[in-house]
Design a protein around this motif. Structure first.
Motif, PDB file in Angstrom:
ATOM      1  N   VAL A 244       0.682  -1.452  -0.406  1.00  0.00           N
ATOM      2  CA  VAL A 244       0.333   0.181  -0.238  1.00  0.00           C
ATOM      3  C   VAL A 244       1.052   1.629  -0.025  1.00  0.00           C
ATOM      4  N   MET A 245       0.698   2.340  -0.826  1.00  0.00           N
ATOM      5  CA  MET A 245       1.072   3.927  -0.983  1.00  0.00           C
ATOM      6  C   MET A 245       0.244   4.048  -0.739  1.00  0.00           C
ATOM      7  N   TYR A 246       0.236   5.592   0.176  1.00  0.00           N
ATOM      8  CA  TYR A 246      -0.440   6.596   0.614  1.00  0.00           C
ATOM      9  C   TYR A 246      -0.442   7.827   0.183  1.00  0.00           C
TER      10      TYR A 246
ATOM     11  N   ILE B 297      -4.298   6.225  -1.281  1.00  0.00           N
ATOM     12  CA  ILE B 297      -3.997   4.835  -1.820  1.00  0.00           C
ATOM     13  C   ILE B 297      -4.219   4.184  -3.645  1.00  0.00           C
ATOM     14  N   ARG B 298      -2.765   3.324  -3.379  1.00  0.00           N
ATOM     15  CA  ARG B 298      -2.330   2.840  -4.524  1.00  0.00           C
ATOM     16  C   ARG B 298      -2.042   0.939  -3.989  1.00  0.00           C
ATOM     17  N   VAL B 299      -2.387  -0.019  -4.173  1.00  0.00           N
ATOM     18  CA  VAL B 299      -2.682  -1.332  -3.920  1.00  0.00           C
ATOM     19  C   VAL B 299      -2.372  -2.138  -4.336  1.00  0.00           C
ATOM     20  N   GLU B 300      -1.488  -2.829  -3.882  1.00  0.00           N
ATOM     21  CA  GLU B 300      -0.539  -3.790  -5.867  1.00  0.00           C
ATOM     22  C   GLU B 300      -0.754  -5.055  -4.535  1.00  0.00           C
TER      23      GLU B 300
ATOM     24  N   GLY C 244      -2.259  -7.200  -9.510  1.00  0.00           N
ATOM     25  CA  GLY C 244      -3.482  -6.239  -9.689  1.00  0.00           C
ATOM     26  C   GLY C 244      -2.383  -5.512  -9.046  1.00  0.00           C
ATOM     27  N   ILE C 245      -2.850  -4.274 -10.106  1.00  0.00           N
ATOM     28  CA  ILE C 245      -2.605  -2.706  -8.986  1.00  0.00           C
ATOM     29  C   ILE C 245      -3.942  -2.376  -9.016  1.00  0.00           C
ATOM     30  N   ALA C 246      -4.907  -1.049  -8.077  1.00  0.00           N
ATOM     31  CA  ALA C 246      -5.730  -0.968  -8.001  1.00  0.00           C
ATOM     32  C   ALA C 246      -5.786   0.708  -6.979  1.00  0.00           C
ATOM     33  N   ALA C 247      -6.479   1.534  -7.642  1.00  0.00           N
ATOM     34  CA  ALA C 247      -6.928   3.127  -6.965  1.00  0.00           C
ATOM     35  C   ALA C 247      -7.341   2.851  -5.691  1.00  0.00           C
ATOM     36  N   MET C 248      -7.733   3.411  -4.699  1.00  0.00           N
ATOM     37  CA  MET C 248      -8.645   3.593  -3.932  1.00  0.00           C
ATOM     38  C   MET C 248      -8.825   4.749  -3.030  1.00  0.00           C
ATOM     39  N   MET C 249     -10.063   5.478  -2.662  1.00  0.00           N
ATOM     40  CA  MET C 249     -10.271   6.500  -2.344  1.00  0.00           C
ATOM     41  C   MET C 249     -10.575   6.505  -1.134  1.00  0.00           C
TER      42      MET C 249
END
Length: 77
Positions: free
Chosen positions: A13-15, A23-26, A30-35
């Protein structure tokens, strides 16, 4: 983050401290952006298709694309 008690089951997780925290989740391939979304406790980030990462201190609940919830713990890296 380590999930399901398995050291090989990692979530990275990158904040981002933007106007709307994100955050950017790996996870796996897969990779996803979350708000960030409002919660009564902890900090929750929601993605698409029901994905979310909800942390409360050094523990978190993580749901990826398959919809399975996993308990995760923060590990030093």
């Amino acid at each position: 983050w380590q999930c399901g008690g398995n050291p090989a089951n990692e979530v990275f997780v990158m904040y981002f401290e933007t106007e709307l925290p994100a955050i950017r989740v790996e996870y796996g391939d897969g990779i996803a952006a979350m708000m960030q979304t409002p919660t009564a406790s902890g900090v929750r980030y929601d993605g698409t298709f029901g994905q979310y990462f909800w942390e409360k201190g050094a523990v978190a609940t993580f749901v990826w694309a398959d919809g399975t919830a996993q308990d995760c713990v923060l590990v030093a890296g």
